[in-house]
Structure formats: C-alpha cells, structure tokens
Motif scaffolding. Structure first.
Motif, PDB file in Angstrom:
ATOM      1  N   VAL A   1      -6.224   3.552 -14.595  1.00 46.84           N
ATOM      2  CA  VAL A   1      -5.315   3.600 -13.441  1.00 46.84           C
ATOM      3  C   VAL A   1      -5.226   2.197 -12.841  1.00 46.84           C
ATOM      4  CG1 VAL A   1      -5.911   6.002 -12.923  1.00 46.84           C
ATOM      5  CG2 VAL A   1      -7.113   4.161 -11.745  1.00 46.84           C
TER       6      VAL A   1
ATOM      7  N   ARG B   1      -8.550   7.858 -18.544  1.00 43.24           N
ATOM      8  CA  ARG B   1      -7.412   6.942 -18.693  1.00 43.24           C
ATOM      9  C   ARG B   1      -7.601   5.796 -17.707  1.00 43.24           C
ATOM     10  NH1 ARG B   1      -2.538   7.873 -14.576  1.00 43.24           N
ATOM     11  NH2 ARG B   1      -3.775   8.792 -12.898  1.00 43.24           N
TER      12      ARG B   1
ATOM     13  N   VAL C   1     -10.700   6.045 -15.007  1.00 40.26           N
ATOM     14  CA  VAL C   1     -11.055   7.248 -14.244  1.00 40.26           C
ATOM     15  C   VAL C   1     -11.224   8.387 -15.246  1.00 40.26           C
ATOM     16  CG1 VAL C   1     -10.286   8.949 -12.536  1.00 40.26           C
ATOM     17  CG2 VAL C   1      -9.871   6.518 -12.131  1.00 40.26           C
TER      18      VAL C   1
ATOM     19  N   GLU D   1       2.080   5.428 -10.625  1.00 40.79           N
ATOM     20  CA  GLU D   1       2.203   6.586 -11.515  1.00 40.79           C
ATOM     21  C   GLU D   1       3.597   6.709 -12.145  1.00 40.79           C
ATOM     22  OE1 GLU D   1      -0.321   8.255 -12.527  1.00 40.79           O
ATOM     23  OE2 GLU D   1      -1.866   7.866 -11.014  1.00 40.79           O
TER      24      GLU D   1
ATOM     25  N   GLY E   1     -14.770   7.400  -9.594  1.00 47.28           N
ATOM     26  CA  GLY E   1     -14.661   7.144 -11.019  1.00 47.28           C
ATOM     27  C   GLY E   1     -14.510   8.397 -11.857  1.00 47.28           C
TER      28      GLY E   1
ATOM     29  N   VAL F   1     -16.854   8.312 -17.265  1.00 46.21           N
ATOM     30  CA  VAL F   1     -16.922   7.168 -16.356  1.00 46.21           C
ATOM     31  C   VAL F   1     -18.005   7.473 -15.335  1.00 46.21           C
ATOM     32  CG1 VAL F   1     -15.731   5.764 -14.629  1.00 46.21           C
ATOM     33  CG2 VAL F   1     -14.481   6.591 -16.633  1.00 46.21           C
TER      34      VAL F   1
ATOM     35  N   ARG G   1      -8.386   7.224  -6.330  1.00 46.46           N
ATOM     36  CA  ARG G   1      -8.579   5.896  -5.728  1.00 46.46           C
ATOM     37  C   ARG G   1      -9.999   5.739  -5.197  1.00 46.46           C
ATOM     38  NH1 ARG G   1      -3.780   3.520  -2.225  1.00 46.46           N
ATOM     39  NH2 ARG G   1      -4.829   1.618  -2.905  1.00 46.46           N
TER      40      ARG G   1
ATOM     41  N   LEU H   1      -6.605  -2.918 -14.089  1.00 43.89           N
ATOM     42  CA  LEU H   1      -6.798  -1.496 -14.384  1.00 43.89           C
ATOM     43  C   LEU H   1      -8.269  -1.134 -14.234  1.00 43.89           C
ATOM     44  CD1 LEU H   1      -4.621  -1.349 -17.633  1.00 43.89           C
ATOM     45  CD2 LEU H   1      -4.022  -0.325 -15.424  1.00 43.89           C
ATOM     46  N   ARG H   2      -8.531   0.147 -13.971  1.00 44.10           N
ATOM     47  CA  ARG H   2      -9.904   0.655 -13.973  1.00 44.10           C
ATOM     48  C   ARG H   2      -9.872   2.058 -14.581  1.00 44.10           C
ATOM     49  NH1 ARG H   2      -9.577   3.868  -8.940  1.00 44.10           N
ATOM     50  NH2 ARG H   2     -11.551   4.821  -9.484  1.00 44.10           N
TER      51      ARG H   2
ATOM     52  N   LEU I   1      -3.091  19.763 -13.194  1.00 43.76           N
ATOM     53  CA  LEU I   1      -3.580  18.741 -12.254  1.00 43.76           C
ATOM     54  C   LEU I   1      -3.890  17.423 -12.945  1.00 43.76           C
ATOM     55  CD1 LEU I   1      -5.967  20.715  -9.863  1.00 43.76           C
ATOM     56  CD2 LEU I   1      -3.620  19.941  -9.443  1.00 43.76           C
TER      57      LEU I   1
ATOM     58  N   GLU J   1       0.835  -1.206   0.000  1.00 40.27           N
ATOM     59  CA  GLU J   1       0.000   0.000   0.000  1.00 40.27           C
ATOM     60  C   GLU J   1       0.873   1.260   0.000  1.00 40.27           C
ATOM     61  OE1 GLU J   1      -3.071   0.834  -0.386  1.00 40.27           O
ATOM     62  OE2 GLU J   1      -2.760   2.931   0.191  1.00 40.27           O
TER      63      GLU J   1
ATOM     64  N   PHE K   1       2.185   1.888  -3.425  1.00 41.62           N
ATOM     65  CA  PHE K   1       1.223   2.058  -4.529  1.00 41.62           C
ATOM     66  C   PHE K   1       1.197   3.453  -5.170  1.00 41.62           C
ATOM     67  CE2 PHE K   1      -2.977   3.179  -6.172  1.00 41.62           C
ATOM     68  CZ  PHE K   1      -3.053   2.290  -7.220  1.00 41.62           C
TER      69      PHE K   1
ATOM     70  N   LEU L   1      -5.407  -0.779 -10.113  1.00 37.09           N
ATOM     71  CA  LEU L   1      -6.423  -1.064  -9.098  1.00 37.09           C
ATOM     72  C   LEU L   1      -5.913  -0.870  -7.679  1.00 37.09           C
ATOM     73  CD1 LEU L   1      -8.296  -4.334 -10.167  1.00 37.09           C
ATOM     74  CD2 LEU L   1      -9.140  -1.989 -10.230  1.00 37.09           C
ATOM     75  N   GLY L   2      -4.654  -1.248  -7.435  1.00 30.63           N
ATOM     76  CA  GLY L   2      -4.109  -1.228  -6.077  1.00 30.63           C
ATOM     77  C   GLY L   2      -3.245  -2.466  -5.897  1.00 30.63           C
ATOM     78  N   PRO L   3      -2.789  -2.731  -4.682  1.00 30.40           N
ATOM     79  CA  PRO L   3      -1.966  -3.920  -4.448  1.00 30.40           C
ATOM     80  C   PRO L   3      -2.706  -5.207  -4.823  1.00 30.40           C
ATOM     81  CG  PRO L   3      -1.741  -2.393  -2.617  1.00 30.40           C
ATOM     82  CD  PRO L   3      -2.849  -1.853  -3.483  1.00 30.40           C
TER      83      PRO L   3
ATOM     84  N   GLY M   1     -15.881  -1.523  -9.859  1.00 24.56           N
ATOM     85  CA  GLY M   1     -15.245  -0.242 -10.189  1.00 24.56           C
ATOM     86  C   GLY M   1     -14.442  -0.265 -11.470  1.00 24.56           C
ATOM     87  N   ARG M   2     -14.403  -1.413 -12.146  1.00 27.16           N
ATOM     88  CA  ARG M   2     -13.658  -1.480 -13.412  1.00 27.16           C
ATOM     89  C   ARG M   2     -14.523  -1.062 -14.590  1.00 27.16           C
ATOM     90  NH1 ARG M   2     -12.618  -7.646 -12.691  1.00 27.16           N
ATOM     91  NH2 ARG M   2     -14.721  -7.302 -11.915  1.00 27.16           N
TER      92      ARG M   2
END
Lengths: 519, 519
Positions: A140, A138, A486, A53, B440, B458, B437, A483-484, A495, A45, A48, A142-144, B469-470
């Motif tokens: 991103v 794009r 955003v 990134e 969406g 999204v 995180r 991936l998901r 930003l 975590e 991550f 998912l996480g660990p 969330g995907r």
C-alpha cells in the motif's frame, strides 16, 4: 500556459507578499511558507484514501496524462528552462524526453502489476498441530510525500521528476517544494500536472506546488504530521538537515536524500597503456558535461603511477584546456565551485594540472584537473568531498594494492567505474567486491554521467551518497520507496482490496504459496 | 552441550570478571562490554566478503545445519528455557519448532532465488538517439548485523530467531547481544549455531554471541562502524535509544526495532450480538496466553455500547477470573506490568472490570480488564500506551463513527482485528482503509496472538509499533531488510557476480526487460 508566480495548492492559486526572482526572469514568484505547506498537506491527506486505491490502469492513465500535458507545453518550457538555468537547448530537450519517458515507464510498470507484490498463502484448515489461516499481502502507499526538486535537472529531478513520478505511481499524493533556481520552469510543469489531475477526475490534493526559497518552508513540509516520506536531491548539508527533522518528529519518517558523490574512476594498467590518449578526452567530456553539475560527475581518478598515467593526464589536460566554458546554474553554485577549486589549488598535497578556458557572461566556470598521490589523498578527508562542478582529482598510486587501500577509505558513492582491457580482468576481480560495498552502480568501460531509466538501474548508494542505500531514485525500483506491505488474515472476500480478491479483478501477477503466477 | 557462561566470539570462548545470573540458574554469565563487541564486529567484518557471496544452496544448507543443531540439543534446551523463563514446556516446544521451521523456510527461500531480485536490461547498441548499455541488478547483503534478542520469545525471537535467521539468509554475519533474561538458553542455541558454522566450513566471524546486561554493550554494538543494520525486539524506550545511536553515527544505519503495540480489536454489532458469550472467553484466551507477554497481545477492545457489549464484558470477566495465574518472564517485567495496571486502576476515566486469580511463587501476575468510553480514552494519550502483560481496556463507543474516531487517534500498530458477521460487512468496509494505515496486519474473526511464519505475513507496522513500517520481522519478506540493490553496467561476464552471469550458474529466476523468467 502562463507563468504568474502563484503557488498551486490543489486546484487553487495563491500569492504571497514576499516574492523572489528567477535568474534571467522578471516574474516575482511567491515565497511559500509554513501556512501554505500546511494547506497543501491537508489537501494531500484528504486526497490520499481515494488516490492510493485507484486501480493501476487508472493511475497509469493519469501518469500518461501528466507526460502528455508536459509535452503540450511545447517550446515555452524549453525556453523558460534555458533562461532560468543556462542549460543548452539540446540538453533540456533530452531531459524533457527523459521526464515524460519515466512517467510512461511507471505507467507500464503499474499495468504490469508486480509492484503490488500480491502474495497469497491459502488457508490450511486441516494442518496439524494448528490450522493455517488465509494470509494475503500486498503493498500500500505510504501516504502524502514531500518532494524537493534538484537544481541541476530542472525537469527530470524536479517538479515532475523521478521522485514525483515514483510517488504518484505508488499512489502517494505529492507536495513539491519548487526549486528557486528555476521557479518558472517548475510552475509550468506544475500546471501541467494539475491539468492532468483534473482531466483524470482525481482529488485536487493529489498534487500541490509550493515555490519558495526558505529553509523554513522545507522544514515545515518535512515536519508536517501528514507527510509520510520525503524525496530530496541536493547538497549533503540540505539532506542531513531534512534527515534530522524527520528523525526528530513524534513519528519519524523515511527521507530519501540523494546527496553527494565523487564517483571514483579506476584506470587499470592494460587499458591505460593501450588507450591513455583516448581515455583522457572521453573522461573530460564526462567531467565537463553540463558544467560538471551531475551527481555522477567523475571527481576522482585512480590509477598506477607511470608513463601511461602521465599520458592520460596530458591528454585530459589538453582536452580540458580546449573545452568550452559553461554557465553554471546559479551564482551560489558557481561561488561554491570556485571556492572548492581554490581550496584544491592552495592544497599542499595537490598539484594543479589544468584549468579550462574562462568564458564571459553570467556565472561562467572553467573546469579544473588536479593530481596527488595516495598518501596525499588519504592524508586529508576533505579531498574525498564533492566539489560540485567540473573538478576532478587524479590519484597516482604505487600499485593496485594502494588503489584498493584508497577505495577502502572513500565514503559511499553513487557509482564506481572501471576502465579495463581483458588482460586487466584478474586485477579488477578483487576490486569488484570492494566497489559493491561502496557504490550503488559499478560500470566498466563507460562513464558514470548519463543514468539510464530502466528496471535494472540503481541510482543510489551507501551514505553519504544517499541517506538510504537500500533504495534507488532512478528506474522502476524507485517506486518501492513509497510502499509498505500490509497483511490481511482471514478477511471475507468482500472486505479484501481488489489486488487480493479471489477473482483478481485487477489481473495482477500473484505469488501463491511462494510461487509466482501470472494474472 | 554445556552452559558455562562464556561469550562466544567467533570460534573462541572468553569470560569476563563481571558476571550476572539468570532467573532460576546458578551459572555466572559473562557480562560482555565494548571491547568484546569490537572483537566480535571485527570478526564479522572479516567474515563478510566470503559469507555474503556464498552460493544460495550452500547458505541454505548452513541454515538447515543450524536448525539441525538446535534440534540436537534436545530436551536440555527446553528444560533450560523453562527454568529461565517460566514458560511452560508445550509453549517452548512449539517455539522451538517455529525457530527451526523458520530457518528451514529461509533455506527454501534461498534455493528459490527470487530474494536476489536478479534483473537484466540487455544492451541496445542500436537504440536512437543513444545506445542503451547492458544493465544488471541484484541484491547484496548490507554487512554485519547486530541482533538484540527479545525476552518474550527465548527461541523464536532471540539468539537464532527471526532476525538472526533472516540476516544470515541474506548473507550478513550476525553479532547477537544475548538477552540477560535467558542467558543459558541463549548460550545453548549460540553453541548450536557456532557448530553449524564450523560444519559448513564458514568463517568463524559469521556468528558471535555476547551475553550481557548493560546498555553500554548494546550501544557499543550499534555504534560500531562495521555494523550495517540492527534487529531489535523489545521496549519502546530501548528501541528509541538504539534508533538515536544509529542516526547519530557518522554513517547512519537502519534499525529494525519492533517495539510496542496495543493491537485494537473491533467487535462489530451483529457479531457481538450473536456471539458475545463466545467472544468473551476467546478474547481472554488470547489476552492471557503466555501471561500476555506478546507483542500482539490484544490490549484494546472497541465496540458500540449496549447490552451485547455488556454480555461480552461479563463473559470476559468470568473467563479472566477463572484463568490460571502465570509467571512472568522477569521481576522487572512483572513490576512494570503491575505499575501499568495500578495506573489504570487509579485512573478516573477507567473502571476495573475484573482481575485474574493471584498465584503463588515467583513473579506471578494476574490479568486485568478495564472499561472506559471514547471520551475517556481520547482524553488521555497514556491510555493508548502498551501495558506489557495481560491487561486490556474495553472502550464503549456511541456508534461506529466514534469507533472510527478512536481508531484515527491510536498510534501505529502491529495488528488490528475485526470480529464480524456477514451483516457487519458494510459497517466494516469503511474501517479497513483506516486500519491499513495504522497496522501491518488486519485480521477478521481471529486473534492477533499467534503469528504465522509465511510468505504473506507482515509482523510490522507504522511507528511506534516498529521503527520502520516498510518491513516485517516475521516471514520470508523479513530477509529484504538486510539487502540492498547494486547495478552492474557493461561489466565483462567474468567480473559479474554469478547471479547475473549469462550462464546463470545459480539457476536464479531473473527479470529480463521487466518480465520474470524462471531459471
């Protein structure tokens, strides 16, 4: 590099009181538990935000660093894997090439950039009745991710195998539960990954390796709130257990479990008539490869009963009787195989056609070929379940319609194979739509064992072949599992993530107003 | 077109003994049950093989036919929807435009062809050490889909809304469980879809409409073995119940449930200082739009405590007090809203800032604005749960770090919004990774209500905003929810689906050896 039985938690090494041994080895391996799982997840975590990134070129170089470091272990890796798994040298050398090759393919994919699916719908300030805002999307990470290595591919589906490679490519830190059937092989590879993490200057939490032989360890990993997805290759029971844990979490997460498949092979009449004597031994070669310990092993053969099928069965029986006996991966796998074969031998509706030679030494198993008819097969669901190893059932059907009826009843599969001659094409045409509902990959005039790592590959399929038939665990598409999407609406350029900035600093291909534009 | 309270099962009409009434209507609507669900699913399954392989141009024309047929209902549709939902004419006319617009956008998408993800890795017969087979991959439809319409968008998220449009676009037959809050509106639209099915010469099972008000009906649909995916927009409790049913099936299936979200809005210091008096009424406009009955309603405002925040709260309170009261969709929704507001009014850590006017007539509800601090908000998880309607809580934080700590604790969201001036950008930069995180969609200087139907949209987010969330339920990417990849290895050209044949008869863009090539 030396194997010392440690858990590799980030950059640290640790040992537990409780130890276990690998087949053919004398090292005592630490048996990690929930505490170590929690530490590895906390590090993952922490890693991550930065790792997810990293720019694609840096992440690609890291993956290539992992491939290089695995190569640098040299023959020690092959020898360790041979001792732990009983698999032959040539097979393991090939598997090593596949393992490093897929890491390099994901690196290439990262540089290509379409994995990010960068999509821009520019603002339309003058649109009536309402203006359209600037919208950018794009993918991103998912996480660990928790990865459960498979026993049957100690390199390509284990510590730095397809699940780990695709999760790292996506930008997800990985916590591997090392498979207890090849813990030293796992540790060597894990040390190579860790070396590459350090060389790339990445956060130590990008990768941890937890050897272990308890369900408690696996359950703790999947239940950990920091884990956001799971990759698993193994048994149906194991996969279903992880799916249940993941679904019961306060925040359910996706489990990509590759579980069980009997991979039907359909021999169409003209091909069977023309080539029965050649198809028999070719089938047996696929069936017995790696002692049948492949997810894509051909465990079911369907054909129209008659002299041509009898010739095929005889040729297959002769080839099987002549096949070298092979060592299976673990005593447990061998026992399960023998139990499965014995159940078929005792089955009233099934006839034993042939067994392979019986070898001497550790965990030897011999192939088994059975025969039944459609009524027999359809009369007992258990005949449709996987017997992991080189066992297969030939189902003699009355006609093509009966073959279709049998196919309609089989569960989801990784693969389905047609053997056909040009004259068979009209007969095969109505089967293809049926097969594509049942399987992730349809082959003609080949054998399902041997899975190419490629863009077009699908190593997946409807339940219970996998837990999620919308995905693949082999090939570049595998990265999409982690991936998901955003969407960013009206964000100032400064930003936005680099993937979506006006200047396109990562040089990604992007879809603008629905049309792809190269970098 | 006339509303008669029938179930529309394929081309047939049927009635049940048990009836229910819509708000403001006198028609008795059939309450469908498990038997009718089974009939509709059987027809959908029968329609699947043909419909899923219609060429993209034909399917696009069908979707346009649905849009045309909805348009042809004319004002009767708007009047029926007004009577059943209490929503104003302008809103419903806009929603109709959005509904037909998204059908046309999916038609455009189908003709464009990249949804199929057609991918070809040509054979390399001379490759060493092993030849590469010819590998081709494309997306196929999952199978029949069950769609649960939402109460709050009687057109755009209901009978022929986003879930239905994207599933039909993917080639999946659809069985709609009509929402009992607007059954006549649902029936009118369902008749339009059915008309378009017939006009296009498609199998009647491509679409069925089951009005109903029982959980039994919904449960039967999700449990039916012929259903392969579920689209749902509604409450967290409802979504979780469907997820449980789907996970417990012998063959688990994906559920795309869009459930609950409080859509945090962060007011950064410079923007707040410069524009507090403008932001207040703009926020209230978003909060009270449609009586707050939007998934993207801004239910949480975060800002640093101080005079500027006080000015914002005062301006918002004034605007809320002046806002017109509005009718809510159903008595049940109004009661749940009032209970949620009363719980906040009674809450020791929360202060009531303002209520809107109280109106007369059916199911009127007035807005509610509350205030607390970070300790208060973090001290009770219930404050992070959605109150469906125009209720929002302002959390006054000590500093930006405290805002980040609050954001770290909120659950998954559909959206997160930043209001910022250029001077705020350095403060906002570390929040963006946190927000992506959690949500969406991330907005700057806008309001989360109003969801553009676009390629980059999204409308999704981590659990519990959605079950998955995907994915997204709005925009062209929504179609991917109902597709899965299939690989064809070495198939003769005549057995390949048109999308992958050498001649590319559908003119699709295709990825060859990893590089996209236009048609």
């Amino acid at each position: 590099m030396q194997v010392n039985g440690a858990m590799l938690i980030g950059a640290g090494e640790a040992w537990t009181e409780r130890r276990f041994s690998a087949p053919g080895g004398d090292t005592g391996f630490s048996s990690a538990g929930p505490d170590e799982a929690a530490r590895a997840c906390a590090l993952a975590e922490a890693a991550f935000p930065g790792f997810s990134e990293t720019d694609p070129a840096a992440r690609a170089a890291f993956l290539e660093g992992v491939a290089d470091a695995i190569g640098e272990i040299g023959d020690a890796l092959i020898e360790r894997a041979m001792a732990e798994t009983g698999l032959p040298r040539a097979r393991l050398e090939g598997e090593r090439g596949r393992t490093t090759g897929q890491l390099r393919l994901f690196a290439e994919m990262l540089r290509r950039g379409d994995w990010a699916d960068a999509t821009i719908d520019p603002a339309m300030p003058d649109r009536q009745p309402l203006p359209r805002p600037d919208l950018r999307r794009r993918n991103v990470a998912l996480g660990p991710v928790a990865v459960f290595g498979a026993s049957n591919f100690p390199l390509a589906f284990s510590t730095a195998g397809g699940d780990t490679a695709s999760a790292l490519a996506a930008g997800c830190p990985v916590v591997v539960k090392g498979h207890p059937a090849h813990p030293g092989t796992g540790e060597l590879v894990a040390r190579a990954v860790r070396h590459a993490v350090a060389q790339a200057g990445l956060h130590e939490g990008v990768f941890s390796f937890l050897p272990g032989e308890t369900n408690e360890l696996g359950g703790a990993l999947v239940a950990d709130p920091r884990i956001k997805a799971v990759g698993f290759t193994g048994s149906r029971g194991g996969g279903l257990a992880l799916m249940r844990i993941a679904a019961a979490r306060p925040e359910p997460i996706p489990v990509y479990a590759e579980m069980s498949s009997i991979n039907p092979v359909i021999l169409l009449p003209a091909a069977l008539k023309a080539r029965a004597e050649a198809l028999g031994p070719a089938f047996v070669q696929s069936l017995t490869m790696g002692a049948g310990q492949f997810c894509t092993n051909p465990g079911l053969v369907l054909a129209v009963a008659g002299p041509a099928l009898d010739r095929f069965v005889r040729a297959a029986a002769d080839a099987l009787a002549a096949a070298q006996p092979q060592r299976m991966l673990t005593p447990g796998i061998r026992q399960a195989y023998e139990q499965g074969v014995e159940a078929l031998e005792r089955h009233a509706a099934v006839e034993l056609v042939a067994r392979g030679c019986v070898g001497e030494g550790q965990d030897q198993a011999s192939g088994a070929l059975f025969r039944t008819d459609a009524a027999g097969f359809l009369g007992d669901q258990a005949l449709g379940h996987e017997v992991f190893g080189s066992s297969s059932v030939v189902v003699a059907c009355r006609d093509l319609d009966e073959i279709a009826r049998v196919l309609a009843e089989v569960e989801g599969q990784l693969t389905a194979t047609l053997h056909l001659d040009p004259a068979d094409e009209p007969l095969a045409a109505p089967l293809v739509p049926l097969l594509q509902r049942k399987a992730g990959r349809i082959l003609a005039n080949g054998w399902p064992t041997g899975v190419e790592v490629a863009h077009a590959m699908v190593h997946g399929g409807p339940f219970p072949a996998t837990s999620d038939g919308r995905t693949t665990s082999v090939g570049t598409l595998a990265m999409q599992r982690f991936l998901r999407p955003v969407c960013y609406q009206g964000l100032p350029d400064g930003l936005l993530p680099p993937a979506l900035r006006d200047a396109n600093p990562w040089g990604l291909p992007r879809r603008v107003d629905g049309e792809w534009r190269g970098a």
